[in-house]
Design an enzyme around this catalytic site. Structure first.
Site, PDB file in Angstrom:
ATOM      1  N   CYS A   1     -17.761  11.081 -41.250  1.00  0.00           N
ATOM      2  CA  CYS A   1     -18.126   9.766 -41.767  1.00  0.00           C
ATOM      3  C   CYS A   1     -17.144   8.637 -41.453  1.00  0.00           C
ATOM      4  CB  CYS A   1     -18.455   9.821 -43.251  1.00  0.00           C
ATOM      5  SG  CYS A   1     -17.592  11.076 -44.190  1.00  0.00           S
TER       6      CYS A   1
ATOM      7  N   ARG B   1     -12.278  22.659 -41.261  1.00  0.00           N
ATOM      8  CA  ARG B   1     -11.896  22.669 -42.665  1.00  0.00           C
ATOM      9  C   ARG B   1     -11.163  23.960 -42.974  1.00  0.00           C
ATOM     10  NH1 ARG B   1     -17.558  20.563 -45.466  1.00  0.00           N
ATOM     11  NH2 ARG B   1     -17.709  18.671 -44.207  1.00  0.00           N
TER      12      ARG B   1
ATOM     13  N   GLN C   1     -21.544  19.978 -37.723  1.00  0.00           N
ATOM     14  CA  GLN C   1     -22.537  19.466 -38.665  1.00  0.00           C
ATOM     15  C   GLN C   1     -23.605  18.707 -37.907  1.00  0.00           C
ATOM     16  OE1 GLN C   1     -19.863  17.117 -41.233  1.00  0.00           O
ATOM     17  NE2 GLN C   1     -20.657  18.364 -42.887  1.00  0.00           N
TER      18      GLN C   1
ATOM     19  N   ASP D   1     -24.985  15.944 -38.453  1.00  0.00           N
ATOM     20  CA  ASP D   1     -24.674  14.862 -39.369  1.00  0.00           C
ATOM     21  C   ASP D   1     -25.425  13.591 -39.001  1.00  0.00           C
ATOM     22  OD1 ASP D   1     -23.333  13.890 -41.504  1.00  0.00           O
ATOM     23  OD2 ASP D   1     -21.332  13.941 -40.589  1.00  0.00           O
TER      24      ASP D   1
ATOM     25  N   HIS E   1     -25.493   9.247 -40.555  1.00  0.00           N
ATOM     26  CA  HIS E   1     -25.232   8.274 -41.617  1.00  0.00           C
ATOM     27  C   HIS E   1     -26.213   7.132 -41.475  1.00  0.00           C
ATOM     28  CE1 HIS E   1     -21.452  10.556 -41.347  1.00  0.00           C
ATOM     29  NE2 HIS E   1     -21.562  10.492 -42.666  1.00  0.00           N
TER      30      HIS E   1
ATOM     31  N   LYS F   1     -27.360  12.892 -55.038  1.00  0.00           N
ATOM     32  CA  LYS F   1     -27.863  13.528 -53.815  1.00  0.00           C
ATOM     33  C   LYS F   1     -29.120  14.355 -54.067  1.00  0.00           C
ATOM     34  CE  LYS F   1     -25.102  17.701 -54.462  1.00  0.00           C
ATOM     35  NZ  LYS F   1     -24.338  18.770 -53.838  1.00  0.00           N
TER      36      LYS F   1
ATOM     37  N   HIS G   1     -25.222   9.785 -46.410  1.00  0.00           N
ATOM     38  CA  HIS G   1     -24.884  10.909 -45.524  1.00  0.00           C
ATOM     39  C   HIS G   1     -26.083  11.832 -45.544  1.00  0.00           C
ATOM     40  CE1 HIS G   1     -20.405  10.418 -46.112  1.00  0.00           C
ATOM     41  NE2 HIS G   1     -20.793   9.968 -47.284  1.00  0.00           N
TER      42      HIS G   1
END
Length: 577
Positions: free
Chosen positions: A271, A300, A318, A320, A322, A403, A449
């Site tokens: 992000c 991570r 990911q 991902d 946004h 979420k 996200h």
RNA sequence: GCCGAUGUAGCUCAGAUGGUAGAGCAAACGAUUCGUAAUCGUUAGGUCGGCGGUUCGAUUCCGCCCAUCGGCUCCA
């Protein structure tokens, strides 16, 4: 069903009684009913070994045979404490101390065993008709790492022996489908224990499937008005200070590396990078919404004990994206993400979805009014999509936003969380993101996200188990294999031209013209779960035909090359098996 | 990270109470030309997870480390 829960709970009491009979000094932790069974935590003088379970199980069976009644008693808190002190059950005393003084305290006992417990329970121990002890593990007292570790014994229990047997069969089936096992058998991926735990190596066949999934994913994103972005793997420390990750996510981040005297961190999330792109120019409300997607690889730190095949790793990609939008747009944006997610998951083989809404927790950042707006948008989007049976986890959102999570059910009925759609009120503030509204003033955009598959690695692991390695045609790394029966010139020519033709059309396949018996070639094609075996001998060569044998079937069909082509094209475009 | 278990050939596994190890499959080579889930033979392949200690000698005993498995905790 409440009945079954009572039986499972009673089974845990019987387990505790059996353990106390065999280990009189044992101290009891907690022993609830859980999905499919029960557990009980104990502090014991010695570690348990698997053979001990056999003894304990035998003792449990004899307790069940004794057919003791489970009797409920109600005591005052003082009397309850006296009883627990008398029995030396220190953990239970701790539990009791936390109960409100006014509350009546209940004990359940059977025979010489008595336990602090709110119930309910089965009437007699004989009501426990089908159970089995499964495994032993360590578990912290009350789940806290600073507390002593107790030994937990897990069992499963069902109303009937048949149900128990069915569940054991399911476990066996799950074991057969284990993505770690199939990954090795089909040569899809590996984890190299000498090169670092939790880091995935995609072998050619696995990488091919990944490529297909990613291409599909990218194409669908373009079709759905997303743009792709690409961002670096590392970033300077100010980025992570600004985003706040160095504060609240530090435990999951790797130590920085020094480059030209600056600290750089491997990214645990994408992000902040996407925000930098956003902030790289002035944004007007006319530019919004912006939907930026990236297959972003993040790192991570995960504690060594939690790593698990592809499902829990330290480096993963990911899927991902946004979305930056205005307040007026967010409802529709959420709705579109839900719709998009459903469509992607369905194509990949998952049609049974369930939805979970998580709302504002006690500790949260951001304007409460914005939280409310966002939560309403989430609810509205769900209802616009006709989803009314979603579960709400009040206060279960992240500190930075509410979420929606989407879980899928796999072929064995197991649930996995894949998609997540999450508002963020933290980072737009911290990075001072703005857009110019129609009023000429600066406004803060809403930031969402979202990931559809979660991580490619984890999703792939789930996919392998879902299909048990028998990927549908469009995903199969090897879609067909041509098997020759002999090595006559006619056979070989026909086989080669068939291979060339199909490969030119973009289908993935190989030619097995080894000097081996057909039976062996078929077996190998079956074991590798190749969707189609194309068998060619002199007969086929002469008639310009192909004997097509579908995966899992015994019979073959004689087809012309055109017919094979049509069949393949149909499967490929419809993305079905 | 914690509790418990495990780590032997590419894979699946056997084995010795301390005297450096085997099988099946896979591989290489050879023979077989065989029509729908395993043709036969030969050969090669191992610092028995790593490092250190005890010992005349360690894969075996001890210690540390790494990794894996089942959980706890956590999460994509």
């Amino acid at each position: 069903m409440a009945n079954l829960e009572a039986i499972r709970h009673s089974a845990s009491h019987v387990l505790a009684q059996a353990v106390l009979r065999l280990y009189p000094t044992a101290k009891l932790g907690i022993g609830p009913a859980i999905d499919n069974g029960f557990y009980y935590d104990f502090e014991l003088p010695t570690p348990l070994i698997p053979e001990d379970l056999i003894k304990i199980e035998a003792e449990m069976k004899s307790i069940i045979k004794e057919n003791l009644p489970l009797i409920k008693e109600t005591l005052s808190k003082q009397d309850a404490m006296k009883r627990l002190q008398a029995s030396g059950q220190t953990f239970k005393q701790e539990l009791l101390a936390d109960l409100p003084d006014s509350e009546a305290i209940t004990f359940y006992s059977q025979g010489d065993f008595s336990d602090l417990c709110k119930g309910p329970h089965a009437a007699y121990t004989r009501d426990i008709k089908a159970f089995k002890l499964q495994k032993i593990s360590g578990a912290y007292w009350r789940g806290k790492e600073s507390n002593p570790m107790l030994q937990r014994i897990y069992g499963i229990a069902f109303e009937t022996k048949d149900e128990l047997a069915a569940y054991l069969t399911l476990l066996e089936e799950a074991e057969k489908r284990d993505h770690r096992k199939i990954g090795k058998e089909l040569d899809l991926f590996s984890l190299q224990d000498k090169a670092g735990a939790g880091l995935v190596y995609w072998h050619p066949k696995g990488a091919r499937i990944r490529h297909i999934i990613e291409s599909f994913w990218k194409d669908e994103h373009f079709r759905n008005d997303y743009e792709l972005v690409n961002t670096p793997h590392i970033g300077q420390s100010w980025l992570w200070e600004t985003s706040g990750h160095l504060g609240f996510y530090n435990e999951n981040m790797y130590a920085p590396m020094k480059i030209d005297d600056q600290d750089y961190y491997a990214k645990p999330m994408n992000c902040p990078f996407h925000i930098l792109i956003y902030n790289s120019s002035l944004r007007s409300y006319r530019d919004l919404p912006l939907r930026w997607a990236e297959l972003g690889t993040v790192y991570r730190y995960e504690r060594s004990g939690v790593l698990h095949g592809l499902l829990r790793v330290r480096g993963f990609t990911q899927d991902d994206a946004h979305i930056f939008c205005t307040p007026e747009q967010m409802e529709n944006e959420i709705f579109e993400v839900i719709r998009f997610s459903k469509s992607i998951l369905s194509t990949l083989g998952f049609d049974e979805l369930s939805f979970y809404l998580s709302t504002r927790p006690e500790d949260s950042v951001g304007d409460p009014a914005r939280w409310e707006q966002a939560e309403n948008a989430l609810r509205k989007a769900l209802s616009m999509e006709g989803i009314t049976d979603y579960q709400v986890d009040e206060g279960g959102g992240a500190f930075y936003g509410p979420k929606i999570d989407i879980k899928i059910k796999d072929a064995l009925g197991r649930e996995w969380q894949l998609s997540t759609i999450q508002f963020d009120f933290n980072e737009p503030e911290r990075f001072d993101m703005t857009y110019i509204g129609s009023d000429g003033n600066k406004h803060r955009p809403f930031m969402i996200h979202r990931a559809l598959l979660g991580s490619i690695e984890r999703f792939f692991g789930i996919l392998v188990e879902h299909y048990a390695g028998k990927f549908p045609f469009w995903l199969s790394p090897e879609q067909f294999r041509i098997l020759t029966i002999n090595d006559s010139e006619a056979t070989l020519n026909h086989a080669k031209s068939t291979l060339d033709h199909l490969k030119c059309l973009g289908f993935r396949g190989t030619l097995d013209d080894r000097n081996e018996k057909l039976g062996l070639k078929i077996r190998e094609a079956q074991v590798q779960h190749i969707p189609f075996a194309l068998i060619i001998g002199d007969k086929e060569a002469q008639a310009s035909q192909i004997a097509l044998r579908k995966r899992g079937e015994q019979s073959t069909t004689l087809l012309s090359l055109d017919e094979v082509e049509a069949l393949f094209k149909g499967l490929q475009t419809q993305k079905v098996n």
